[in-house]
Design a protein around this motif. Structure first.
Motif, PDB file in Angstrom:
ATOM      1  N   CYS A  89       1.568   8.436   2.553  1.00 46.55           N
ATOM      2  CA  CYS A  89       0.731   9.015   3.566  1.00 46.55           C
ATOM      3  C   CYS A  89       1.394   9.278   4.155  1.00 46.55           C
ATOM      4  O   CYS A  89       1.823  10.388   4.025  1.00 46.55           O
TER       5      CYS A  89
ATOM      6  N   VAL B 104       3.600   4.773   5.534  1.00 42.71           N
ATOM      7  CA  VAL B 104       2.052   4.521   5.410  1.00 42.71           C
ATOM      8  C   VAL B 104       1.732   4.642   4.141  1.00 42.71           C
ATOM      9  O   VAL B 104       2.135   5.508   3.707  1.00 42.71           O
ATOM     10  N   TYR B 105       1.125   3.397   3.359  1.00 43.11           N
ATOM     11  CA  TYR B 105       0.439   3.396   1.921  1.00 43.11           C
ATOM     12  C   TYR B 105      -1.465   3.487   1.914  1.00 43.11           C
ATOM     13  O   TYR B 105      -1.509   2.512   2.445  1.00 43.11           O
ATOM     14  N   ASP B 106      -1.398   4.352   1.134  1.00 43.11           N
ATOM     15  CA  ASP B 106      -2.881   3.939   0.582  1.00 43.11           C
ATOM     16  C   ASP B 106      -3.068   3.425  -0.914  1.00 43.11           C
ATOM     17  O   ASP B 106      -2.807   3.485  -0.998  1.00 43.11           O
TER      18      ASP B 106
ATOM     19  N   LEU C 143      -5.312   1.871   4.366  1.00 41.27           N
ATOM     20  CA  LEU C 143      -3.635   2.184   5.346  1.00 41.27           C
ATOM     21  C   LEU C 143      -3.579   1.060   5.002  1.00 41.27           C
ATOM     22  O   LEU C 143      -3.231   0.108   5.810  1.00 41.27           O
TER      23      LEU C 143
END
Length: 358
Positions: A73, A64-66, A52
């Motif tokens: 996210c 927040v990014y996967d 993340l």
């Protein structure tokens, strides 16, 4: 402020790529296109976990990014001006974001979408945030010349210090120590003792504004980056913190302001390396000790590259003005390719290529 905002809007138009320019990027067809993390320019990116990342930008969001799965996210909404910096406390789900709205907000990925703490007291944009190694104190620095030390649990300001012309551009906490380092528009670097909240060392002034700084994991070295134009200035500088003010080496090659500089994780058997990103739309990786440029990746049409963060020893995340977040893969180039200069990263021993954009 109206005049400053007007100048920024004019500058934004210069950086914004036209649709034609975007269509001409040859690497686009080979790049995975994920859901965009932001609408607008991205000012900062950092890592929350191995999968993340956290970013902040002109859309006022903290995302927040996967980046491995290519999905968003969480998008935190709480600032009413653009986000300037984001920071995560290692081994936790804590996220801190600084903004042009003069505040710092604290978020917890496991505690909903509202901020769990707010730090108010600055009079201008907050450009620097750093957390103490024990996770109890927060340091903030602003263009209002104030450096502030906060208790995280109570959000109370415990210490503050104003130095004339100290327009803070970035702040770092030295690992396993009481020392805080900050860069400034007055072209200097200052080291603070967090116990007395006094400056213990001021480095010799550089020729240009110092835009950013990072500390090596062992706490021995500091790297700072310089403002500049036309190849004048635009360098990053390695300093030895054990001998404050001792310049070790300079990394020269960018043609416009170097906006960000980061120590990279060292792979087994590998050499220590530093990454820089610039307003000239390029990312460079350098040998930390020899200052040799090991690889360059130019992202035509992306505009200024304002922030870079390592994913591991084989990858970088880069925040751009025009083209979102870029996942850059870094690989050792074959001897044949090194000799010919072929590959995405130009001359050098590393091959750098964009593999995903979001």
């Amino acid at each position: 402020m109206g005049k400053l905002q007007s100048k920024f809007r004019k500058r934004s138009e210069v950086y914004r790529a036209s649709e034609g320019e975007k269509a001409e990027n040859s690497y686009d067809s080979q790049v995975l296109q994920y859901e965009p993390a932001h609408h607008g320019s991205i000012n900062a990116v950092t890592n929350l976990s191995p999968d993340l990342c956290v970013s902040g930008g002109s859309d006022q969001a903290v995302v927040v990014y996967d980046w491995k799965e290519g999905r968003m996210c969480q998008s935190f909404q709480g600032h009413n001006r653009e986000v300037t910096k984001v920071l995560c406390y290692p081994g936790s789900t804590w996220i801190f974001s600084a903004s042009r709205d003069k505040t710092v907000l604290m978020w917890d990925l496991d505690q909903g979408d509202e901020p769990i703490q707010e730090f108010c007291g600055h009079e201008l944009v907050v450009n620097g945030i750093a957390i103490s190694p024990d996770g109890r104190k927060l340091c903030t620095g602003s263009r209002d010349n104030w450096m502030c030390l906060w208790d995280i649990e109570s959000a109370k300001c415990e210490n503050r210090h104003n130095i004339s012309r100290n327009l803070v551009t970035h702040v770092c906490w030295v690992p396993a120590s009481f020392s805080v380092v900050q860069t400034s528009e007055d072209k200097t670097i200052r080291v603070w003792d967090s116990r007395s909240w006094q400056v213990t060392n001021t480095f010799p002034a550089k020729q240009y504004i110092q835009t950013y700084c990072d500390i090596s994991p062992n706490g021995h070295y500091l790297v700072s980056s310089s403002n500049g134009h036309g190849g004048q200035g635009c360098e990053a500088t390695l300093w030895d913190l054990r001998q404050p003010g001792c310049k070790v080496v300079e990394y020269r090659g960018h043609l416009q302001t170097t906006a960000c500089c980061q120590f990279l994780p060292v792979s087994p058997g590998g050499s220590a390396q530093i990454a820089t990103s610039s307003h000239d739309s390029s990312v460079k990786i350098w040998d930390q000790n020899t200052a040799v440029c090991l690889g360059t990746l130019s992202l035509d049409g992306a505009g200024p590259l304002l922030s870079v963060a390592p994913t591991d020893s084989n990858g970088l995340l880069c925040a751009s003005f025009n083209s979102g977040l870029q996942h850059i893969q870094v690989e050792q180039r074959s001897p044949q390719a090194q000799g010919s200069g072929a590959g995405s990263g130009g001359a050098g021993s590393l091959d750098m290529r964009v593999v995903a954009r979001f």
